[in-house]
Every structure is written in C-alpha cells, then in structure tokens.
Design an enzyme around this catalytic site. Sequence first.
Site, PDB file in Angstrom:
ATOM      1  N   ARG A 129      58.146  60.802  30.362  1.00  0.00           N
ATOM      2  CA  ARG A 129      58.359  61.466  29.075  1.00  0.00           C
ATOM      3  C   ARG A 129      57.458  60.848  28.023  1.00  0.00           C
ATOM      4  NH1 ARG A 129      65.051  61.992  29.064  1.00  0.00           N
ATOM      5  NH2 ARG A 129      65.188  62.896  31.146  1.00  0.00           N
ATOM      6  N   ARG A 165      63.550  52.491  25.758  1.00  0.00           N
ATOM      7  CA  ARG A 165      62.878  53.784  25.643  1.00  0.00           C
ATOM      8  C   ARG A 165      61.515  53.674  26.301  1.00  0.00           C
ATOM      9  NH1 ARG A 165      63.998  58.167  22.450  1.00  0.00           N
ATOM     10  NH2 ARG A 165      65.537  56.959  21.285  1.00  0.00           N
ATOM     11  N   GLU A 184      73.074  55.340  25.835  1.00  0.00           N
ATOM     12  CA  GLU A 184      73.244  56.497  26.705  1.00  0.00           C
ATOM     13  C   GLU A 184      72.602  56.220  28.065  1.00  0.00           C
ATOM     14  OE1 GLU A 184      71.149  60.643  27.576  1.00  0.00           O
ATOM     15  OE2 GLU A 184      71.351  60.207  25.431  1.00  0.00           O
ATOM     16  N   SER A 207      73.708  61.928  30.724  1.00  0.00           N
ATOM     17  CA  SER A 207      74.177  63.135  30.050  1.00  0.00           C
ATOM     18  C   SER A 207      74.588  64.111  31.131  1.00  0.00           C
ATOM     19  CB  SER A 207      73.089  63.754  29.172  1.00  0.00           C
ATOM     20  OG  SER A 207      72.916  63.041  27.983  1.00  0.00           O
ATOM     21  N   ARG A 211      68.369  51.379  31.048  1.00  0.00           N
ATOM     22  CA  ARG A 211      69.472  51.001  30.160  1.00  0.00           C
ATOM     23  C   ARG A 211      70.650  50.430  30.937  1.00  0.00           C
ATOM     24  NH1 ARG A 211      69.362  55.848  25.559  1.00  0.00           N
ATOM     25  NH2 ARG A 211      67.255  55.362  24.803  1.00  0.00           N
TER      26      ARG A 211
END
Length: 318
Positions: free
Chosen positions: A157, A172, A244, A247, A286
Amino acid sequence: MPNVTAPDVPAGDESQNVIVRTWGEPRPSDGVRPHWEIAAELGLFDLERAAKISGSGFAVFRGHGARLVRALMNFFLDVHTREHGYEEIWSPVLVNRASMTGTGQLPKFEDDAYKIAGDELFLIPTAEVPVTNLYRDEIVDGAELPKRFCAYTPCFRREAGSAGKDTRGVLRMHQFDKVELVRYCAPEQSEAELTTLLGHAESMLQRLGIPYRVKLLAAGDTGFSSAKTYDLEAWAPGVGAWLEVSSCSTFTDFQARRANIRFRPAKGEKPRFVHTLNGSGLAFPRTIACILEHYQQSDGTVAVPDVLRPYLGSDRIG
C-alpha cells in the site's frame, strides 16, 4: 458510488464509532517501552537498512524477528484451516485491473495502489483481491455455500495521504504480511457469517493473550465497498494506543455485482449474487508490536505467547 451501509450501522463520522465489547486486561503503560526500542535492542528488525534498500515504510525482520513472522503465519494458517474450516489459498500478488475493480479498490483508490509500469497489473493491497476474485464471472453451486478461504500474502500500500502518521516502528508500512479470511454466502446467511468471521479473528488475539476491543464503525468511517465493518483493536501499552489489527466486513452483494459472482440455489433456479465477507486473521506488524510491548519483561527480554512457542522453538526472545 459506495455501498449502502446496513440499517444498524451508526450514522455520522468516526466520532460515532461504537465500542461493542472488550477482552482482556490492558497492561498499564507505565514503564513499558515502545516496540521499536525493544526490537532495536534485541535485533528483531532493521528499519535503517530497509530504508537503504527500499526507502521509508519498509522493514527487514532479522533473527528471532524473522522467526516470529514465520511463527505467526504458520499459527494463523493452522488454526484457520484445521479448526475453523477454511481452505488455504496461495495466490498471486500481482492482479489485473478487473480484479482490483471487482473488490472496489479501483477506480476510486488507484492512487493508493502500486501499479506495474507497462502492464495492467497491480501489487495487491490485501489477499482479499485475488481470493474474492477466484470465482469472478462464475456461478457457484448453492450447495457449496458458505465457501471459506484463507490466504497468507505480503500486502502493498502506498499509504497516499498518510504522510507523518505512525512513522515510528512498524505501525504503518508500505509492505506488510497478513493472513486474510474470505467467505462467500447466500444473502440470508450474511449477518450470521459476519458474526462467525469476527469470532475467528477474535480467537487469534485471545489465544495470543493480547487484550483488545471490538469497534463497530459508523457510516462515515466505513470503507467504500463495505456495508458493515467491525475493527479489532489490540492494546499496545508501549505506545499507549489501541492498534487496528483486523477489519471484519460484510460487503453484501456489492463486490459480487462488480465481479459477477453468483450462485444457483437449486437446480433449475435462477442464479443470485453471493454475499462476500472478509477480515484479517490477523495483520502481522501491529500484532508483533503488541506482542513485544505486552510481553516485555523487566530484564529486557520478551516472553513468547504459549501458542507460538512450538513454532518459535523458544519461550523467550532475548
């Protein structure tokens, strides 16, 4: 146009997100060092040399850090295939424009994708893209539903528009590893399937012993393709934040219409669009940050969660 959110999704922006439940006892942040300090001291990942090789937003995992990545991959895949009933998929990480369009990454989010110059190919942002598109332009036998797939892949990403956010450590990244869960079902099963999917992702955090909370996203914070999303946020005491790590979403028939994925309920009946769902089970960086911070010891070592010890070959790092 984005998908229409489910009736029970709260209206409003992220300030209207709802904490549905919590699990575990968050470790106090007092005296807990952030994961990048622990990793540097123990030689678990090397951000400086990764930047030299590739640029910022990349990591080289080394020694026990690399083994921890491999341990998580094997643990997640083993549980999801052996206990949760998913079929394991090993997919390409380069996909065509039709695949990216089918799951909703294109055309809206093309700036966030890595495109291969000279080819209509994209590096995948998540295994959701190749796995959901497995049955694009096909009609599935209704007797085979629900279909359940899991896949480990690296994910890519560009993180356009996120400059300056979470720049320390591995929170990130432009490239990261993840095990993804994808489900096809009949429309009538959709809500129950989301509950099942969420439970499978939660069980990974519970087995790792990492405190977390489940958050129902408000309409303004729900992704383009999703009708309803729950975020799983794990507690990282070293940075004092909920991170997070998954999801879990139902897309109703939004992706199925774009990708033309249908099922025939019974012989002779008219085909209908499936409902698609997916969720991370889990994302690695994470999760690793939370392990290093939650399990750090006063002597500078890190205790290894019980479920990972057979994979890592040790009960302690350091």
